[in-house]
Design a protein around this motif. Sequence first.
Motif, PDB file in Angstrom:
ATOM      1  N   VAL A  95       0.855  -1.179   0.000  1.00 23.69           N
ATOM      2  CA  VAL A  95       0.000   0.000   0.000  1.00 23.69           C
ATOM      3  C   VAL A  95       0.891   1.229   0.000  1.00 23.69           C
ATOM      4  O   VAL A  95       1.897   1.276   0.698  1.00 23.69           O
ATOM      5  CB  VAL A  95      -0.933   0.005   1.236  1.00 23.69           C
ATOM      6  CG1 VAL A  95      -1.700   1.300   1.350  1.00 23.69           C
ATOM      7  CG2 VAL A  95      -1.886  -1.173   1.186  1.00 23.69           C
ATOM      8  N   ARG A  96       0.515   2.220  -0.794  1.00 23.87           N
ATOM      9  CA  ARG A  96       1.244   3.483  -0.852  1.00 23.87           C
ATOM     10  C   ARG A  96       0.416   4.539  -0.125  1.00 23.87           C
ATOM     11  O   ARG A  96      -0.712   4.832  -0.528  1.00 23.87           O
ATOM     12  CB  ARG A  96       1.484   3.891  -2.299  1.00 23.87           C
ATOM     13  CG  ARG A  96       2.426   2.957  -3.016  1.00 23.87           C
ATOM     14  CD  ARG A  96       2.400   3.217  -4.518  1.00 23.87           C
ATOM     15  NE  ARG A  96       3.277   2.317  -5.239  1.00 23.87           N
ATOM     16  CZ  ARG A  96       2.955   1.094  -5.642  1.00 23.87           C
ATOM     17  NH1 ARG A  96       1.759   0.621  -5.374  1.00 23.87           N
ATOM     18  NH2 ARG A  96       3.805   0.340  -6.291  1.00 23.87           N
ATOM     19  N   LEU A  97       1.006   5.090   0.929  1.00 24.93           N
ATOM     20  CA  LEU A  97       0.306   6.083   1.742  1.00 24.93           C
ATOM     21  C   LEU A  97       0.898   7.471   1.519  1.00 24.93           C
ATOM     22  O   LEU A  97       2.116   7.644   1.545  1.00 24.93           O
ATOM     23  CB  LEU A  97       0.424   5.743   3.225  1.00 24.93           C
ATOM     24  CG  LEU A  97      -0.165   4.413   3.700  1.00 24.93           C
ATOM     25  CD1 LEU A  97       0.137   4.206   5.174  1.00 24.93           C
ATOM     26  CD2 LEU A  97      -1.648   4.366   3.436  1.00 24.93           C
ATOM     27  N   ALA A  98       0.029   8.460   1.349  1.00 23.90           N
ATOM     28  CA  ALA A  98       0.430   9.856   1.246  1.00 23.90           C
ATOM     29  C   ALA A  98       0.214  10.534   2.600  1.00 23.90           C
ATOM     30  O   ALA A  98      -0.401   9.967   3.510  1.00 23.90           O
ATOM     31  CB  ALA A  98      -0.399  10.551   0.165  1.00 23.90           C
ATOM     32  N   LYS A  99       0.710  11.735   2.713  1.00 23.48           N
ATOM     33  CA  LYS A  99       0.565  12.510   3.946  1.00 23.48           C
ATOM     34  C   LYS A  99      -0.910  12.584   4.346  1.00 23.48           C
ATOM     35  O   LYS A  99      -1.785  12.828   3.515  1.00 23.48           O
ATOM     36  CB  LYS A  99       1.110  13.915   3.723  1.00 23.48           C
ATOM     37  CG  LYS A  99       1.021  14.793   4.930  1.00 23.48           C
ATOM     38  CD  LYS A  99       1.617  16.151   4.678  1.00 23.48           C
ATOM     39  CE  LYS A  99       1.527  16.990   5.934  1.00 23.48           C
ATOM     40  NZ  LYS A  99       2.162  18.294   5.741  1.00 23.48           N
ATOM     41  N   LEU A 103      -3.611   3.527   7.465  1.00 23.07           N
ATOM     42  CA  LEU A 103      -3.792   2.150   7.004  1.00 23.07           C
ATOM     43  C   LEU A 103      -4.088   1.251   8.191  1.00 23.07           C
ATOM     44  O   LEU A 103      -3.486   1.391   9.257  1.00 23.07           O
ATOM     45  CB  LEU A 103      -2.502   1.667   6.318  1.00 23.07           C
ATOM     46  CG  LEU A 103      -2.359   0.152   6.086  1.00 23.07           C
ATOM     47  CD1 LEU A 103      -3.330  -0.322   5.011  1.00 23.07           C
ATOM     48  CD2 LEU A 103      -0.929  -0.186   5.695  1.00 23.07           C
ATOM     49  N   SER A 104      -4.996   0.309   7.989  1.00 22.21           N
ATOM     50  CA  SER A 104      -5.206  -0.799   8.919  1.00 22.21           C
ATOM     51  C   SER A 104      -5.137  -2.077   8.092  1.00 22.21           C
ATOM     52  O   SER A 104      -5.883  -2.227   7.120  1.00 22.21           O
ATOM     53  CB  SER A 104      -6.562  -0.684   9.611  1.00 22.21           C
ATOM     54  OG  SER A 104      -6.730  -1.748  10.525  1.00 22.21           O
ATOM     55  N   TRP A 105      -4.214  -2.991   8.448  1.00 21.39           N
ATOM     56  CA  TRP A 105      -3.992  -4.234   7.692  1.00 21.39           C
ATOM     57  C   TRP A 105      -4.115  -5.389   8.672  1.00 21.39           C
ATOM     58  O   TRP A 105      -3.387  -5.458   9.658  1.00 21.39           O
ATOM     59  CB  TRP A 105      -2.606  -4.207   7.076  1.00 21.39           C
ATOM     60  CG  TRP A 105      -2.324  -5.245   6.033  1.00 21.39           C
ATOM     61  CD1 TRP A 105      -2.608  -6.573   6.093  1.00 21.39           C
ATOM     62  CD2 TRP A 105      -1.665  -5.034   4.777  1.00 21.39           C
ATOM     63  NE1 TRP A 105      -2.171  -7.205   4.956  1.00 21.39           N
ATOM     64  CE2 TRP A 105      -1.589  -6.273   4.134  1.00 21.39           C
ATOM     65  CE3 TRP A 105      -1.127  -3.918   4.146  1.00 21.39           C
ATOM     66  CZ2 TRP A 105      -0.992  -6.436   2.886  1.00 21.39           C
ATOM     67  CZ3 TRP A 105      -0.542  -4.075   2.913  1.00 21.39           C
ATOM     68  CH2 TRP A 105      -0.474  -5.317   2.285  1.00 21.39           C
ATOM     69  N   GLN A 106      -5.041  -6.309   8.418  1.00 20.73           N
ATOM     70  CA  GLN A 106      -5.260  -7.444   9.319  1.00 20.73           C
ATOM     71  C   GLN A 106      -4.887  -8.760   8.649  1.00 20.73           C
ATOM     72  O   GLN A 106      -5.209  -8.991   7.480  1.00 20.73           O
ATOM     73  CB  GLN A 106      -6.727  -7.506   9.757  1.00 20.73           C
ATOM     74  CG  GLN A 106      -7.110  -6.354  10.658  1.00 20.73           C
ATOM     75  CD  GLN A 106      -8.467  -6.561  11.268  1.00 20.73           C
ATOM     76  OE1 GLN A 106      -9.452  -6.793  10.567  1.00 20.73           O
ATOM     77  NE2 GLN A 106      -8.528  -6.482  12.583  1.00 20.73           N
ATOM     78  N   LEU A 126      -1.987  -4.252  11.820  1.00 26.54           N
ATOM     79  CA  LEU A 126      -0.975  -3.208  11.658  1.00 26.54           C
ATOM     80  C   LEU A 126      -1.704  -1.904  11.352  1.00 26.54           C
ATOM     81  O   LEU A 126      -2.475  -1.826  10.397  1.00 26.54           O
ATOM     82  CB  LEU A 126      -0.039  -3.552  10.504  1.00 26.54           C
ATOM     83  CG  LEU A 126       0.969  -2.466  10.117  1.00 26.54           C
ATOM     84  CD1 LEU A 126       1.986  -2.246  11.241  1.00 26.54           C
ATOM     85  CD2 LEU A 126       1.663  -2.833   8.814  1.00 26.54           C
ATOM     86  N   ASN A 127      -1.459  -0.902  12.191  1.00 29.49           N
ATOM     87  CA  ASN A 127      -2.037   0.428  11.989  1.00 29.49           C
ATOM     88  C   ASN A 127      -0.898   1.397  11.712  1.00 29.49           C
ATOM     89  O   ASN A 127       0.085   1.432  12.464  1.00 29.49           O
ATOM     90  CB  ASN A 127      -2.812   0.876  13.234  1.00 29.49           C
ATOM     91  CG  ASN A 127      -3.969  -0.047  13.542  1.00 29.49           C
ATOM     92  OD1 ASN A 127      -4.842  -0.240  12.720  1.00 29.49           O
ATOM     93  ND2 ASN A 127      -3.963  -0.635  14.729  1.00 29.49           N
ATOM     94  N   PRO A 138      -9.249   4.395   9.255  1.00 24.72           N
ATOM     95  CA  PRO A 138      -8.286   4.199   8.162  1.00 24.72           C
ATOM     96  C   PRO A 138      -8.822   4.677   6.815  1.00 24.72           C
ATOM     97  O   PRO A 138     -10.011   4.544   6.526  1.00 24.72           O
ATOM     98  CB  PRO A 138      -8.058   2.689   8.154  1.00 24.72           C
ATOM     99  CG  PRO A 138      -9.265   2.101   8.798  1.00 24.72           C
ATOM    100  CD  PRO A 138      -9.770   3.127   9.767  1.00 24.72           C
ATOM    101  N   THR A 139      -7.922   5.236   6.014  1.00 24.78           N
ATOM    102  CA  THR A 139      -8.257   5.577   4.637  1.00 24.78           C
ATOM    103  C   THR A 139      -8.031   4.368   3.737  1.00 24.78           C
ATOM    104  O   THR A 139      -8.548   4.313   2.631  1.00 24.78           O
ATOM    105  CB  THR A 139      -7.411   6.765   4.142  1.00 24.78           C
ATOM    106  OG1 THR A 139      -6.036   6.481   4.355  1.00 24.78           O
ATOM    107  CG2 THR A 139      -7.794   8.045   4.873  1.00 24.78           C
ATOM    108  N   HIS A 140      -7.235   3.398   4.218  1.00 31.97           N
ATOM    109  CA  HIS A 140      -6.973   2.150   3.501  1.00 31.97           C
ATOM    110  C   HIS A 140      -7.179   1.003   4.490  1.00 31.97           C
ATOM    111  O   HIS A 140      -6.614   1.020   5.580  1.00 31.97           O
ATOM    112  CB  HIS A 140      -5.532   2.091   2.981  1.00 31.97           C
ATOM    113  CG  HIS A 140      -5.197   3.184   2.031  1.00 31.97           C
ATOM    114  ND1 HIS A 140      -5.413   3.086   0.681  1.00 31.97           N
ATOM    115  CD2 HIS A 140      -4.652   4.400   2.249  1.00 31.97           C
ATOM    116  CE1 HIS A 140      -5.012   4.197   0.103  1.00 31.97           C
ATOM    117  NE2 HIS A 140      -4.547   5.018   1.027  1.00 31.97           N
TER     118      HIS A 140
END
Length: 149
Positions: A95-99, A103-106, A126-127, A138-140
């Motif tokens: 995942v590519r995160l901008a400013k 993200l929340s990944w389970q 993972l947050n 989360p936005t993702h």
Amino acid sequence: MELRVQWVRTSWTKASRGGAGTARRNVVPTVFPLPRGQSVHEVLMDERDGFEPRMSTGAELPADVLLREEDGLLHVRPHLSSRGQPFRRYRPPLVRLAKGERLSWQINYRFVGCCDGSWSYRLDTLNVAVDGHSLGEPTHLIDERVRLA
């Protein structure tokens, strides 16, 4: 780039796979407020402790996560546990995160005991927040949870 990273790991056995055990496990949080002044935070919750959170903070980013800045974006992807089952043939891309993004990944796992063959289970969340003040909504959202037999 300022990061806020939190691992939330919840562990249980067969005893929490039905009835009251499942009900208790299903209400434990998957995100916690970050302690003041900390950017890396780990929360462990285990069936043996009644799923009471044990928290630790540290200055080092977790080794079991790919975190790489490139072209103003943060690239994020957790590594899988080498002992966890089931094997995942296909995984979501990084995942590519901008400013300002979060993200929340389970990911969930089943582990085989080393001596008696009993199974245990774990849910990792993972947050990550980039240049944000909190680990809010989360936005993702990436959900790699699978059915654990």
